[in-house]
Design a protein around this motif. Structure first.
Motif, mmCIF file in Angstrom:
data_model
loop_
_atom_site.group_PDB
_atom_site.id
_atom_site.type_symbol
_atom_site.label_atom_id
_atom_site.label_comp_id
_atom_site.label_asym_id
_atom_site.label_seq_id
_atom_site.Cartn_x
_atom_site.Cartn_y
_atom_site.Cartn_z
ATOM 1 N N LYS A 139 -5.024 -2.644 -5.160
ATOM 2 C CA LYS A 139 -4.743 -4.072 -4.022
ATOM 3 C C LYS A 139 -4.762 -5.150 -4.926
ATOM 4 C CE LYS A 139 -8.381 -3.271 -1.585
ATOM 5 N NZ LYS A 139 -8.331 -1.585 -1.297
ATOM 6 N N GLN B 216 0.704 -0.732 -0.333
ATOM 7 C CA GLN B 216 -0.179 -0.399 -0.057
ATOM 8 C C GLN B 216 1.359 0.860 -0.166
ATOM 9 O OE1 GLN B 216 -0.695 2.125 2.910
ATOM 10 N NE2 GLN B 216 -2.739 2.837 2.943
ATOM 11 N N ALA C 201 -1.735 -6.600 -7.164
ATOM 12 C CA ALA C 201 -1.011 -7.213 -5.698
ATOM 13 C C ALA C 201 0.361 -7.874 -6.004
ATOM 14 C CB ALA C 201 -1.905 -8.190 -5.186
ATOM 15 N N TYR D 79 -5.197 -5.989 1.702
ATOM 16 C CA TYR D 79 -4.637 -5.823 1.249
ATOM 17 C C TYR D 79 -3.498 -6.999 1.721
ATOM 18 C CZ TYR D 79 -3.112 -1.456 -1.611
ATOM 19 O OH TYR D 79 -2.851 -0.350 -2.073
#
Length: 226
Positions: A51, A45, A54, A96
């Protein structure tokens, strides 16, 4: 004889609280594996990774150092030398953590750390895949699973006490979404081990949950560990 206990379950089920209480009662070493993923999620983050993207964290893993240290009986989480124990507990970082935990490179990155911790004497670990991946040979495996609505209420109360602004409905929606992500991911899905014992602690206090879990442990080991 060493005792190794695995506590699995979805987000907000009270795994960490239960594991800490059992660790105190039985004199075990407590390892919060979820904190490791939260720390990586926090790094993602802070690095500006979305997200939904990722997997981009993979190239940054060499820059990440995560340590779990104990101070005054409490676990502290350090990310690249900084104490992030409170920063990793927000709903956003929870999402996350779920996102990065589905990235194979992240799981491989943290796997050896967790396995090493799992075989250091008498230990209790909580997470999503402790009984299936990290410690499949644990003496006792418990899958803790209260209802999503109750889990949301508990987490909301915790966040309110920490002065983190959010609505209970927001927390509930995050939990439902995270449950779906965790259960359906291709790598180490968050499901109970075949030999795990389910414990629905809906409506239980932390003390009642610990009492029920200790009974499971005693029955499973066929001896008193109290």
């Amino acid at each position: 004889m060493s005792i190794r206990i695995a506590i699995d379950g979805p987000s907000g089920s009270g795994k960490s609280t239960l594991a800490k209480n059992i660790a105190r009662a039985l004199g075990l070493t407590y390892v919060d594996t979820g904190a490791l993923y939260r720390a990586v999620g926090l790094y993602a983050q802070s690095a500006g990774i979305k997200k939904e993207e990722a997997s981009q964290i993979t190239k940054l893993l060499p820059n990440i150092t995560v340590n779990l240290l104990y101070s005054d009986g409490e676990q502290k989480v350090f990310l690249n030398g900084n104490d992030v124990s409170s920063l990793i507990r927000t709903p956003e970082i929870s999402m996350y953590a779920s996102a990065v935990s589905a990235v194979p490179a992240v799981r491989k990155f943290l796997l050896e750390i967790q396995k090493k911790m799992a075989h250091e004497g008498n230990v209790i670990m909580d997470g999503r895949d402790i009984g299936t991946v990290i410690m499949p040979d644990a003496d006792v495996k418990i899958f803790l699973e209260p209802s999503p609505r109750e889990r949301a209420h508990r987490r909301w109360l915790e966040l309110r006490e920490k002065n983190i602004a959010c609505s209970e409905e927001e927390v509930y929606n995050d939990i439902v979404k995270r449950d779906s992500n965790d259960k359906n991911r291709e790598v180490s899905p968050a499901v109970a081990a075949e030999d795990a014992i389910y414990l629905d602690n809906s409506g239980f206090t932390a003390e009642q949950t610990a009492k029920a879990a200790l009974k499971i442990i005693n029955d499973k080991l066929n001896r008193s560990v109290l």
